[in-house]
Design a protein around this motif. Structure first.
Motif, PDB file in Angstrom:
ATOM      1  N   ILE A  34       0.865  -1.175   0.000  1.00 46.51           N
ATOM      2  CA  ILE A  34       0.000   0.000   0.000  1.00 46.51           C
ATOM      3  C   ILE A  34       0.904   1.229   0.000  1.00 46.51           C
ATOM      4  O   ILE A  34       2.039   1.184   0.495  1.00 46.51           O
ATOM      5  CB  ILE A  34      -0.970   0.055   1.201  1.00 46.51           C
ATOM      6  CG1 ILE A  34      -0.216   0.185   2.519  1.00 46.51           C
ATOM      7  CG2 ILE A  34      -1.913  -1.124   1.202  1.00 46.51           C
ATOM      8  CD1 ILE A  34      -1.127   0.519   3.688  1.00 46.51           C
ATOM      9  N   ILE A  36       1.028   5.172   1.197  1.00 47.06           N
ATOM     10  CA  ILE A  36       0.464   6.268   1.980  1.00 47.06           C
ATOM     11  C   ILE A  36       0.975   7.553   1.352  1.00 47.06           C
ATOM     12  O   ILE A  36       2.165   7.860   1.435  1.00 47.06           O
ATOM     13  CB  ILE A  36       0.894   6.197   3.458  1.00 47.06           C
ATOM     14  CG1 ILE A  36       0.659   4.803   4.032  1.00 47.06           C
ATOM     15  CG2 ILE A  36       0.174   7.264   4.280  1.00 47.06           C
ATOM     16  CD1 ILE A  36      -0.785   4.394   4.118  1.00 47.06           C
ATOM     17  N   GLU A  51      -3.503  -0.221  -3.627  1.00 47.45           N
ATOM     18  CA  GLU A  51      -4.211   0.614  -2.656  1.00 47.45           C
ATOM     19  C   GLU A  51      -3.367   1.855  -2.339  1.00 47.45           C
ATOM     20  O   GLU A  51      -2.199   1.758  -1.950  1.00 47.45           O
ATOM     21  CB  GLU A  51      -4.477  -0.163  -1.365  1.00 47.45           C
ATOM     22  CG  GLU A  51      -5.245   0.661  -0.322  1.00 47.45           C
ATOM     23  CD  GLU A  51      -5.496  -0.097   0.971  1.00 47.45           C
ATOM     24  OE1 GLU A  51      -6.063   0.516   1.888  1.00 47.45           O
ATOM     25  OE2 GLU A  51      -5.130  -1.287   1.057  1.00 47.45           O
ATOM     26  N   VAL A  53      -3.574   5.265   0.022  1.00 45.09           N
ATOM     27  CA  VAL A  53      -4.248   5.978   1.110  1.00 45.09           C
ATOM     28  C   VAL A  53      -3.848   7.449   1.019  1.00 45.09           C
ATOM     29  O   VAL A  53      -2.668   7.784   1.174  1.00 45.09           O
ATOM     30  CB  VAL A  53      -3.856   5.403   2.478  1.00 45.09           C
ATOM     31  CG1 VAL A  53      -4.520   6.185   3.603  1.00 45.09           C
ATOM     32  CG2 VAL A  53      -4.219   3.924   2.559  1.00 45.09           C
ATOM     33  N   GLN A  54      -4.809   8.313   0.737  1.00 48.01           N
ATOM     34  CA  GLN A  54      -4.531   9.736   0.582  1.00 48.01           C
ATOM     35  C   GLN A  54      -4.686  10.436   1.930  1.00 48.01           C
ATOM     36  O   GLN A  54      -5.762  10.472   2.512  1.00 48.01           O
ATOM     37  CB  GLN A  54      -5.475  10.365  -0.448  1.00 48.01           C
ATOM     38  CG  GLN A  54      -5.323  11.869  -0.602  1.00 48.01           C
ATOM     39  CD  GLN A  54      -3.968  12.260  -1.184  1.00 48.01           C
ATOM     40  OE1 GLN A  54      -3.584  11.804  -2.254  1.00 48.01           O
ATOM     41  NE2 GLN A  54      -3.238  13.116  -0.464  1.00 48.01           N
ATOM     42  N   LEU A  55      -3.595  11.001   2.434  1.00 46.45           N
ATOM     43  CA  LEU A  55      -3.658  11.809   3.643  1.00 46.45           C
ATOM     44  C   LEU A  55      -4.190  13.194   3.308  1.00 46.45           C
ATOM     45  O   LEU A  55      -4.326  13.555   2.129  1.00 46.45           O
ATOM     46  CB  LEU A  55      -2.261  11.947   4.252  1.00 46.45           C
ATOM     47  CG  LEU A  55      -1.500  10.659   4.581  1.00 46.45           C
ATOM     48  CD1 LEU A  55      -0.128  11.001   5.163  1.00 46.45           C
ATOM     49  CD2 LEU A  55      -2.296   9.790   5.543  1.00 46.45           C
ATOM     50  N   GLN A  87      -4.230   9.444  10.794  1.00 45.84           N
ATOM     51  CA  GLN A  87      -4.498   8.594   9.631  1.00 45.84           C
ATOM     52  C   GLN A  87      -3.416   7.524   9.462  1.00 45.84           C
ATOM     53  O   GLN A  87      -3.711   6.350   9.215  1.00 45.84           O
ATOM     54  CB  GLN A  87      -4.559   9.444   8.354  1.00 45.84           C
ATOM     55  CG  GLN A  87      -5.857  10.193   8.127  1.00 45.84           C
ATOM     56  CD  GLN A  87      -5.802  10.967   6.807  1.00 45.84           C
ATOM     57  OE1 GLN A  87      -5.209  12.046   6.732  1.00 45.84           O
ATOM     58  NE2 GLN A  87      -6.394  10.399   5.772  1.00 45.84           N
ATOM     59  N   LYS A  91      -3.851   3.383   9.948  1.00 41.37           N
ATOM     60  CA  LYS A  91      -3.560   2.453   8.852  1.00 41.37           C
ATOM     61  C   LYS A  91      -2.489   1.463   9.266  1.00 41.37           C
ATOM     62  O   LYS A  91      -2.520   0.285   8.878  1.00 41.37           O
ATOM     63  CB  LYS A  91      -3.119   3.220   7.602  1.00 41.37           C
ATOM     64  CG  LYS A  91      -3.171   2.372   6.341  1.00 41.37           C
ATOM     65  CD  LYS A  91      -4.595   1.923   6.068  1.00 41.37           C
ATOM     66  CE  LYS A  91      -4.697   0.937   4.932  1.00 41.37           C
ATOM     67  NZ  LYS A  91      -6.081   0.498   4.684  1.00 41.37           N
ATOM     68  N   GLU A  94      -4.176  -1.161  11.329  1.00 44.62           N
ATOM     69  CA  GLU A  94      -5.071  -1.983  10.512  1.00 44.62           C
ATOM     70  C   GLU A  94      -4.291  -2.917   9.590  1.00 44.62           C
ATOM     71  O   GLU A  94      -4.627  -4.092   9.435  1.00 44.62           O
ATOM     72  CB  GLU A  94      -5.970  -1.063   9.684  1.00 44.62           C
ATOM     73  CG  GLU A  94      -6.840  -1.758   8.659  1.00 44.62           C
ATOM     74  CD  GLU A  94      -7.480  -0.768   7.691  1.00 44.62           C
ATOM     75  OE1 GLU A  94      -7.537  -1.082   6.492  1.00 44.62           O
ATOM     76  OE2 GLU A  94      -7.896   0.328   8.134  1.00 44.62           O
TER      77      GLU A  94
END
Length: 381
Positions: A34, A36, A51, A53-55, A87, A91, A94
């Protein structure tokens, strides 16, 4: 193996491109990555099959990297910075990664050190601590003070398994731009350059015989483009094509088209740019990491005009190294005129027959191997 890559691009998209290329290599090797991403959103990431993940997004105030702005152009607030850290922590909990890779930090992004140091501390609370690597390009911004190099050394020693240096040491060793201590040298792992797979020839031979002028995907390069427009007016025997990027690209294109000579084409950056390089007479460009690799994967003669706004030196160091190779010419912005550009274009074309395609381009795949071996050793230990 689960791999988390943490990156914030602040001006161009080079850091993000490299992080995504690494993620794709891990995915192709059967792992789960992923990314970030803490810079401005990039539309092309919506369909890459990884994937992201947009901060809460950040960008620099032009070339002032000490001043962080939010998506609307206002100075980033403490609340925004806290939300980003939350955030990332969520993540991390998770995802439970086996590996964490930080792009540039701790060699740069010191204005985000609270964010990165929180991440490094949080990893120690996980049931199994991930292996941790820094990911850096060939040329860094040299530290302005000794304490910055000391901070990087101490942070690497305390938290990191290694440093992935995405370079060929025979072309650009890290010592060209960074003081490498004995302590740090033991952690360096040269991977070769992290490049996308070579682009095939263009099916329509777009760009054949042209002078292609580009400045990456950011909102920079106006001086280069305007100088190229003047050079085109003096060079009626060749087609000049300007590829303009950034959020205000259309307005800049309209400005450049006004009164342009008939042999000048101005358009937005193109997805087939790398294919066009196979057919161009010469490329004129900045010398960012990804642009340099695009050129090294072809035999296209090249004029490098390193970006040096705001006392930036990274591209100048890289261009100086590449200019030792036949077919590469370097022209500093202080000496950039229509006439000097034409002269550099002619010399690059004359020497271009000696160019060879560089082969150390498997840095992403080599990075996967290096990281996997480290994880195995960590678990056995």
């Amino acid at each position: 193996m689960k791999v988390m890559i943490v990156v914030t691009h602040l001006l161009g998209t080079g850091h993000l491109t490299r992080a995504v290329t690494l993620a794709q290599a891990f995915q192709e090797a059967g792992h789960r990555p992923i990314v970030i991403s803490g810079g401005m959103p990039v539309a092309r990431l919506s369909d890459i099959g990884i994937e992201v993940v947009q901060l809460g997004p950040l960008r620099s105030d032009g070339v002032d990297f000490s001043r962080l702005l939010d998506a609307g152009g206002a100075v980033a607030t403490d609340d925004l910075m806290r939300c980003r850290r939350v955030q990332i922590a969520r993540k991390l909990d998770e995802f439970q990664p086996d590996v964490v890779i930080t792009e540039l930090f701790p060699f740069g992004r010191r204005n985000l050190k609270d964010e990165f140091l929180d991440l490094l501390a949080k990893m120690r609370t996980l049931p199994r601590r991930p292996a941790v690597f820094a990911s850096i390009r060939d040329i860094l911004a040299p530290p302005s003070k000794p304490k910055k190099a000391q901070f990087a050394d101490e942070t690497i020693a305390a938290h990191y398994n290694g440093v992935l240096v995405h370079s060929d040491p025979d072309v650009a060793p890290l010592e060209l731009s960074w003081p490498v201590s004995d302590q740090l040298r033991d952690k360096l792992r040269y991977t070769g350059f992290v490049a996308m797979p070579p682009a095939p020839l263009h099916p329509e031979q777009a760009g054949a015989g042209e002078v292609i002028v580009s400045a990456g995907g950011g909102s920079v390069g106006d001086n280069l483009f305007h100088c190229a427009r003047k050079a085109a007016a003096l060079d009626s025997g060749r087609i000049w094509r300007l590829l303009v990027g950034g959020q205000a690209a259309q307005a800049r294109i309209t400005d450049l088209q006004a009164g342009a000579p008939a042999n000048l084409t101005v358009e937005t950056t193109r997805p087939d740019f790398r294919q066009m390089l196979h057919h161009a007479a010469v490329s004129v460009s900045f010398c960012g990491y990804n642009t340099a690799l695009d050129l090294l994967q072809t035999t296209c003669p090249s004029v490098l005009v390193p970006f040096d706004d705001g006392d930036e030196v990274e591209q100048g160091i890289r261009a100086t190294a590449l200019a030792r190779t036949p077919g590469f010419e370097m022209l500093t912005s202080s000496k950039l005129t229509a006439h000097t550009l034409l002269s550099a274009v002619s010399k690059a074309i004359a020497d271009g027959h000696q160019r060879q395609i560089h082969t150390q381009m498997y840095g992403a795949q080599n990075s996967v191997d290096i990281v996997l071996q480290s994880v195995k050793e960590q678990r056995l230990g």
